[in-house]
Structure formats: structure tokens, C-alpha cells
Design an enzyme around this catalytic site. Structure first.
Site, PDB file in Angstrom:
ATOM      1  N   GLY A 151      26.643  48.863  32.490  1.00 15.79           N
ATOM      2  CA  GLY A 151      28.092  49.812  33.002  1.00 15.79           C
ATOM      3  C   GLY A 151      27.525  51.074  34.478  1.00 15.79           C
ATOM      4  O   GLY A 151      27.523  51.836  34.423  1.00 15.79           O
TER       5      GLY A 151
ATOM      6  N   ASN B 232      27.396  50.091  37.171  1.00 14.59           N
ATOM      7  CA  ASN B 232      28.235  50.080  38.541  1.00 14.59           C
ATOM      8  C   ASN B 232      29.194  51.093  38.398  1.00 14.59           C
ATOM      9  O   ASN B 232      29.294  52.002  38.294  1.00 14.59           O
ATOM     10  CB  ASN B 232      28.500  48.347  38.694  1.00 14.59           C
ATOM     11  CG  ASN B 232      27.637  47.863  39.491  1.00 14.59           C
ATOM     12  OD1 ASN B 232      27.535  48.503  40.882  1.00 14.59           O
ATOM     13  ND2 ASN B 232      27.474  46.594  38.963  1.00 14.59           N
TER      14      ASN B 232
ATOM     15  N   LYS C 160      46.591  34.771  26.650  1.00 16.32           N
ATOM     16  CA  LYS C 160      46.274  35.905  27.751  1.00 16.32           C
ATOM     17  C   LYS C 160      47.047  36.787  27.968  1.00 16.32           C
ATOM     18  O   LYS C 160      46.402  38.088  28.298  1.00 16.32           O
ATOM     19  CB  LYS C 160      45.300  34.571  29.077  1.00 16.32           C
ATOM     20  CG  LYS C 160      44.832  35.846  29.960  1.00 16.32           C
ATOM     21  CD  LYS C 160      43.946  34.959  31.299  1.00 16.32           C
ATOM     22  CE  LYS C 160      43.420  35.681  31.973  1.00 16.32           C
ATOM     23  NZ  LYS C 160      41.978  34.928  32.592  1.00 16.32           N
TER      24      LYS C 160
ATOM     25  N   MET D 187      33.907  40.164  32.543  1.00 18.99           N
ATOM     26  CA  MET D 187      33.311  38.792  32.360  1.00 18.99           C
ATOM     27  C   MET D 187      34.173  37.838  31.725  1.00 18.99           C
ATOM     28  O   MET D 187      34.173  37.763  31.640  1.00 18.99           O
ATOM     29  CB  MET D 187      32.126  38.548  31.204  1.00 18.99           C
ATOM     30  CG  MET D 187      31.023  39.756  31.215  1.00 18.99           C
ATOM     31  SD  MET D 187      30.341  39.624  33.182  1.00 18.99           S
ATOM     32  CE  MET D 187      29.105  37.283  32.883  1.00 18.99           C
TER      33      MET D 187
ATOM     34  N   HIS E   3      30.127  41.584  43.174  1.00 22.81           N
ATOM     35  CA  HIS E   3      29.815  40.282  43.103  1.00 22.81           C
ATOM     36  C   HIS E   3      28.416  40.343  43.807  1.00 22.81           C
ATOM     37  O   HIS E   3      28.207  40.887  44.719  1.00 22.81           O
ATOM     38  CB  HIS E   3      30.870  39.426  43.876  1.00 22.81           C
ATOM     39  CG  HIS E   3      30.153  37.723  43.069  1.00 22.81           C
ATOM     40  ND1 HIS E   3      29.355  37.586  41.156  1.00 22.81           N
ATOM     41  CD2 HIS E   3      29.154  36.993  44.040  1.00 22.81           C
ATOM     42  CE1 HIS E   3      29.172  36.030  42.360  1.00 22.81           C
ATOM     43  NE2 HIS E   3      28.772  36.332  42.844  1.00 22.81           N
TER      44      HIS E   3
HETATM   45  C1  GRF Z   1      26.290  43.838  38.319  1.00 22.40           C
HETATM   46  O1  GRF Z   1      25.439  42.677  38.810  1.00 22.40           O
HETATM   47  C2  GRF Z   1      27.613  43.109  38.574  1.00 22.40           C
HETATM   48  O2  GRF Z   1      27.685  42.536  40.248  1.00 22.40           O
HETATM   49  C3  GRF Z   1      27.992  42.007  38.218  1.00 22.40           C
HETATM   50  O3  GRF Z   1      27.899  42.381  36.943  1.00 22.40           O
HETATM   51  C4  GRF Z   1      26.517  42.976  37.094  1.00 22.40           C
HETATM   52  C5  GRF Z   1      27.166  44.339  36.516  1.00 22.40           C
HETATM   53  O4  GRF Z   1      26.056  44.875  35.812  1.00 22.40           O
HETATM   54  N1  GRF Z   1      29.699  41.331  38.021  1.00 22.40           N
HETATM   55  P1  GRF Z   1      26.474  46.534  35.410  1.00 22.40           P
HETATM   56  O5  GRF Z   1      26.862  46.554  34.139  1.00 22.40           O
HETATM   57  O6  GRF Z   1      27.372  47.140  35.948  1.00 22.40           O
HETATM   58  O7  GRF Z   1      24.736  46.959  34.681  1.00 22.40           O
END
Ligand code: GRF
Length: 205
Positions: free
Chosen positions: A17, A19, A70, A95, A114
Site C-alpha cells: 500500500g 501507492n 466472481k 492483485m 502499472h
Molecule cells: C506497484 O508497483 C504497482 O504498480 C503494482 O503493484 C505494486 C504495488 O505496490 N500494481 P504498493 O502496494 O502500492 O506498495
């Protein structure tokens, strides 16, 4: 004059997390006219959930294994998103592939980050794919989500140079730094109404 209404964000995250944290921080220091109203994770052990709680944000676990299909799983997510009056869904290390159900509940309102310069290296282990391929420039992409993996219209990208001695981990770390910069920036553009999808993307002045 009453302050402009902030954009309500939901963040879906399965892991660390960082981001999510960059979005929370940007909303706090007011570079982003938005607020995270809920964090949803499919993984009860996701550190992202603790980050949400530490910041007084509702943290909800919805595990895929508790639903037969789903569609049922995504309907539960939609229910929580709607309860929180979500206006934009931000995937941040989520994921799972988002299905039709969720996309049609939030048309053009689901975005993702991404860790590659799309359309190169979609899917898993993007940084390793880039390193193995031998590219000299790598980076990250914020894009709208559609039914194909890592495919929808691109909002922002950032590039970095791949160094001779880079490992997957060192590359990941430098890309992640750029992710933390452009994800809040992309959300800010949407919050300001500066993004128009017209086939791919058009920026409005
Ligand atoms: C990031 O590299 C994002 O681009 C990818 O998964 C990773 C997640 O990192 N989709 P975080 O959980 O935000 O640290």
C-alpha cells in the site's frame, strides 16, 4: 463561498500500500482535491489496511474465497463502494483482474497503476520482464481500466533510465518512486475534470 466538493476515492489494494500512502499524503497536503473514503482489500494481511486505519479511513476486507462466483464477489465490493459514495476507484497493487460487474458499475471510473511503460510489459513481474528484455528506459503508467489486462486509455506515464547494474529490486524501487509521484497527479487531473476519454485519452485545458 463553500469549498469545492472533494472527489471521493476508494482504493483497492492487496499488499503493502505505498501507492495508497502517496494518495493519502497528497490528499492531506492538499495537492489533491480528493479524499480516500474507503480502502478495500482481498487480503486480510495487507499492510494497506493498517495504513487506512492509521489515517482514520474505513478498511474493509472482502475475500474472494467467501463467494461462489466472481460476480457475487464483485457485487459485494460494489455495495461497499456505493455505501461510501465512491466516485473514483483506484487500484493500487490490487492483485485481481477486475470483471465486467465492477467496470459497468463504475464506467470510466476505475484506474490503475502499472509498473511498466504500457503497452510494453503488461501483466505480472513487469519490472523483471523489462530487465530481462534489456530495455534501457523503464517506467510506470496510470491508466483507465477496461476488460483487457493493463490495456485501457493512458492518463500519465513516467520514464526512468535502466542502469547497467540494475537488479529487479533496484529497478522496482526507482519505478515505485515515480509511481508515488504520478498516481496522485493523475487523480488530481481527473478531480479537476481535465481528462476526457475519446477513444484513448484527450487532455482538456
Ligand atoms: C506497484 O508497483 C504497482 O504498480 C503494482 O503493484 C505494486 C504495488 O505496490 N500494481 P504498493 O502496494 O502500492 O506498495
Amino acid at each position: 463561498m463553500s469549498p469545492a466538493k472533494k472527489l471521493n476515492l476508494a482504493v483497492l489494494a492487496s499488499g503493502n500500500g505505498t501507492n495508497l500512502q502517496s494518495i493519502i499524503d497528497a490528499a492531506k497536503d492538499k495537492t489533491l482535491d480528493a479524499q480516500v473514503v474507503v480502502v478495500i482489500s482481498d487480503n486480510p494481511d495487507a499492510h494497506a489496511l493498517l495504513r487506512a486505519k492509521d489515517n482514520g479511513i474505513d478498511a474493509v476486507v472482502i475475500e474472494r474465497k467467501n463467494f461462489k462466483t466472481k460476480n457475487e464477489y464483485e457485487n459485494e465490493i460494489i455495495k461497499v463502494l456505493k455505501e461510501h459514495k465512491t466516485e473514483l476507484v483506484c487500484l493500487a497493487g490490487y492483485m485481481r483482474i477486475v470483471g465486467k460487474e465492477l467496470l459497468s458499475a463504475f464506467p470510466d471510473r476505475v484506474i490503475n497503476i502499472h509498473p511498466a511503460l504500457l503497452p510494453s510489459f503488461p501483466g505480472k513481474d513487469a519490472q523483471k520482464q523489462a530487465l530481462d528484455y534489456g530495455v534501457k528506459i523503464a517506467g510506470c503508467t496510470v491508466h483507465f481500466v477496461d476488460e483487457k489486462t493493463d490495456h485501457g486509455p493512458i492518463i500519465l506515464q513516467a520514464a526512468i533510465e535502466v542502469k547497467e547494474n540494475d537488479t529487479v529490486d533496484s529497478l522496482k524501487a526507482r519505478i515505485l518512486k515515480e509511481e508515488h509521484r504520478i498516481y496522485p497527479e493523475a487523480i488530481a487531473l481527473i478531480a479537476k475534470g481535465k481528462i476526457k476519454i475519446d477513444g484513448r485519452i484527450k487532455r482538456k485545458d
